[in-house]
Enzyme design. Sequence first.
Site, PDB file in Angstrom:
ATOM      1  N   ASP A   1     -20.140 -14.557  56.617  1.00  0.00           N
ATOM      2  CA  ASP A   1     -19.369 -14.466  55.371  1.00  0.00           C
ATOM      3  C   ASP A   1     -19.908 -13.291  54.540  1.00  0.00           C
ATOM      4  O   ASP A   1     -21.116 -13.189  54.316  1.00  0.00           O
ATOM      5  CB  ASP A   1     -19.541 -15.795  54.614  1.00  0.00           C
ATOM      6  CG  ASP A   1     -18.601 -15.915  53.428  1.00  0.00           C
ATOM      7  OD1 ASP A   1     -17.501 -15.320  53.473  1.00  0.00           O
ATOM      8  OD2 ASP A   1     -18.953 -16.628  52.463  1.00  0.00           O
TER       9      ASP A   1
ATOM     10  N   SER B   1     -12.307 -23.227  46.513  1.00  0.00           N
ATOM     11  CA  SER B   1     -12.765 -24.538  46.035  1.00  0.00           C
ATOM     12  C   SER B   1     -11.891 -25.014  44.886  1.00  0.00           C
ATOM     13  O   SER B   1     -11.422 -24.215  44.069  1.00  0.00           O
ATOM     14  CB  SER B   1     -14.224 -24.459  45.568  1.00  0.00           C
ATOM     15  OG  SER B   1     -15.087 -24.509  46.682  1.00  0.00           O
TER      16      SER B   1
ATOM     17  N   HIS C   1     -14.795 -16.486  43.348  1.00  0.00           N
ATOM     18  CA  HIS C   1     -15.835 -17.410  43.810  1.00  0.00           C
ATOM     19  C   HIS C   1     -16.362 -18.253  42.645  1.00  0.00           C
ATOM     20  O   HIS C   1     -16.213 -17.880  41.485  1.00  0.00           O
ATOM     21  CB  HIS C   1     -17.007 -16.624  44.414  1.00  0.00           C
ATOM     22  CG  HIS C   1     -16.644 -15.901  45.674  1.00  0.00           C
ATOM     23  ND1 HIS C   1     -16.711 -14.538  45.808  1.00  0.00           N
ATOM     24  CD2 HIS C   1     -16.186 -16.360  46.864  1.00  0.00           C
ATOM     25  CE1 HIS C   1     -16.329 -14.193  47.024  1.00  0.00           C
ATOM     26  NE2 HIS C   1     -16.002 -15.275  47.692  1.00  0.00           N
ATOM     27  N   GLY C   2     -16.993 -19.371  42.976  1.00  0.00           N
ATOM     28  CA  GLY C   2     -17.743 -20.119  41.978  1.00  0.00           C
ATOM     29  C   GLY C   2     -16.983 -21.245  41.302  1.00  0.00           C
ATOM     30  O   GLY C   2     -15.872 -21.603  41.699  1.00  0.00           O
TER      31      GLY C   2
ATOM     32  N   ASN D   1     -11.780 -20.572  52.605  1.00  0.00           N
ATOM     33  CA  ASN D   1     -13.238 -20.592  52.408  1.00  0.00           C
ATOM     34  C   ASN D   1     -13.653 -21.576  51.311  1.00  0.00           C
ATOM     35  O   ASN D   1     -13.155 -21.485  50.183  1.00  0.00           O
ATOM     36  CB  ASN D   1     -13.722 -19.203  51.984  1.00  0.00           C
ATOM     37  CG  ASN D   1     -13.730 -18.210  53.123  1.00  0.00           C
ATOM     38  OD1 ASN D   1     -13.171 -18.466  54.188  1.00  0.00           O
ATOM     39  ND2 ASN D   1     -14.349 -17.076  52.900  1.00  0.00           N
ATOM     40  N   ILE D   2     -14.577 -22.449  51.656  1.00  0.00           N
ATOM     41  CA  ILE D   2     -15.029 -23.455  50.682  1.00  0.00           C
ATOM     42  C   ILE D   2     -16.559 -23.517  50.662  1.00  0.00           C
ATOM     43  O   ILE D   2     -17.183 -23.792  51.693  1.00  0.00           O
ATOM     44  CB  ILE D   2     -14.432 -24.843  51.020  1.00  0.00           C
ATOM     45  CG1 ILE D   2     -12.903 -24.781  50.916  1.00  0.00           C
ATOM     46  CG2 ILE D   2     -15.006 -25.924  50.096  1.00  0.00           C
ATOM     47  CD1 ILE D   2     -12.181 -26.023  51.375  1.00  0.00           C
TER      48      ILE D   2
ATOM     49  N   HIS E   1     -10.440 -16.523  50.113  1.00  0.00           N
ATOM     50  CA  HIS E   1     -11.779 -16.809  49.590  1.00  0.00           C
ATOM     51  C   HIS E   1     -11.629 -17.559  48.270  1.00  0.00           C
ATOM     52  O   HIS E   1     -10.547 -17.596  47.681  1.00  0.00           O
ATOM     53  CB  HIS E   1     -12.532 -15.499  49.336  1.00  0.00           C
ATOM     54  CG  HIS E   1     -13.082 -14.890  50.583  1.00  0.00           C
ATOM     55  ND1 HIS E   1     -14.426 -14.751  50.805  1.00  0.00           N
ATOM     56  CD2 HIS E   1     -12.474 -14.415  51.691  1.00  0.00           C
ATOM     57  CE1 HIS E   1     -14.622 -14.202  51.990  1.00  0.00           C
ATOM     58  NE2 HIS E   1     -13.443 -13.983  52.550  1.00  0.00           N
TER      59      HIS E   1
ATOM     60  N   GLU F   1     -11.591  -7.168  53.927  1.00  0.00           N
ATOM     61  CA  GLU F   1     -11.076  -7.623  52.623  1.00  0.00           C
ATOM     62  C   GLU F   1     -10.509  -6.441  51.854  1.00  0.00           C
ATOM     63  O   GLU F   1     -11.107  -5.368  51.809  1.00  0.00           O
ATOM     64  CB  GLU F   1     -12.175  -8.302  51.783  1.00  0.00           C
ATOM     65  CG  GLU F   1     -11.645  -8.753  50.417  1.00  0.00           C
ATOM     66  CD  GLU F   1     -12.585  -9.687  49.653  1.00  0.00           C
ATOM     67  OE1 GLU F   1     -13.304 -10.475  50.296  1.00  0.00           O
ATOM     68  OE2 GLU F   1     -12.591  -9.627  48.416  1.00  0.00           O
TER      69      GLU F   1
ATOM     70  N   SER G   1     -23.654 -16.784  54.997  1.00  0.00           N
ATOM     71  CA  SER G   1     -23.684 -15.548  54.206  1.00  0.00           C
ATOM     72  C   SER G   1     -25.047 -14.882  54.379  1.00  0.00           C
ATOM     73  O   SER G   1     -25.985 -15.470  54.933  1.00  0.00           O
ATOM     74  CB  SER G   1     -23.455 -15.875  52.734  1.00  0.00           C
ATOM     75  OG  SER G   1     -24.565 -16.613  52.248  1.00  0.00           O
TER      76      SER G   1
HETATM   77  P1  13P Z   1     -15.740 -20.995  46.503  1.00  0.00           P
HETATM   78  O1  13P Z   1     -16.780 -20.497  45.564  1.00  0.00           O
HETATM   79  O2  13P Z   1     -14.435 -21.205  45.813  1.00  0.00           O
HETATM   80  O3  13P Z   1     -16.159 -22.184  47.261  1.00  0.00           O
HETATM   81  O4  13P Z   1     -15.474 -19.839  47.580  1.00  0.00           O
HETATM   82  C1  13P Z   1     -16.334 -19.662  48.663  1.00  0.00           C
HETATM   83  C2  13P Z   1     -16.053 -18.408  49.405  1.00  0.00           C
HETATM   84  O5  13P Z   1     -15.003 -17.802  49.277  1.00  0.00           O
HETATM   85  C3  13P Z   1     -17.093 -17.919  50.306  1.00  0.00           C
HETATM   86  O6  13P Z   1     -16.780 -16.664  50.832  1.00  0.00           O
END
Ligand code: 13P
Length: 321
Positions: free
Chosen positions: A82, A223, A184-185, A264-265, A220, A134, A50
């Site tokens: 990213d 996680s 995210h997060g 994405n993780i 995205h 996106e 990123s």
């Molecule tokens: P997470 O925060 O779920 O790991 O997602 C990461 C992501 O989408 C990075 O672009």
Amino acid sequence: MPLTHTRDLFTKALKGKYALGAFNVNNMELIQAIVEACEEEKAPVILQISKGARQYANPVYLKKLIEAAISVTNIPIAVHLDHGDTVELCRQCIDEGFTSVMIDGSHLPFEKNVEVCKRVVDYAHKHNCVVEGELGQLVGAQFDEGEHGGSFSKGGVYTHPDEAVEFVRQTGVDSLAIAIGNSHGAYKFKGAQHLNLDRLTAIKKALMDASLGDYPLVLHGASSVPRELVEEINRTGGKLGEDAAGVPEADIEIARRTGVTKVNIDTDLRLAMTAGIRKAFLDNPKEFDPRKYLGPARVRVKELVRHKVRNVLCCAGQAFD
Ligand code: 13P
């Protein structure tokens, strides 16, 4: 072995009906853990960087670390930007040899998003690079917290299937990141919320009906925020909220079968690393040799990635087919 092109990884993944892990990296231990895990599982992998990771580690360091990883393994590795937030950043990464870049114009009005994406696609396609766009808005922060700028959306906006078709047609992007309730997060859902997998099915179908084929979609915020990692972090002195929650791995499994090709993780890697470091300090508070806490943390990340590629993404064993 040089980098493997993201385009080739996508082609094989679509054919083999598995998903590619796109793991965020910003230091040596993460790169080593991910690459060793994928090597042991014989899995192809996308390492993604990123803007914040570039600011933290310096692009040259990351490039050299990835070159080192490529020289010690023979698994296919692609490198992806990213959440590129400007055409200039995307161009820079294309010039540095990234095999794919994301231009994130998801916070812009549709026409503006198309315009910005098209500019990146025009440049990328002339320079042997592919582009992820996106459409729709994820809930929460669009970029990682270590970065300047970025945007935050409170409610999130699901990707509309017809707009997805228009967007792909007008921009020529090679893959599309979609919003279906993902974020995210470490705090993704309240209560029993899930991804909207019906919306995913509708987007995939609309693209197929529009003769865009088995079009690669990107998820995205994938996680799963494993409960045992959150609890371990809190047992060892951390203060993560009780409401930490991720995407159930069963949802990712369905998303993969429905046609998500890149997953994405980032957060799960951070949690595994933090759990490893905290445990090492708790077990041995006198320790001050970084190898003694970063080493075990690296092992934890490696275990997590092995699990993801084998049991969730089903790309284990696909490196050499
Ligand atoms: P997470 O925060 O779920 O790991 O997602 C990461 C992501 O989408 C990075 O672009």
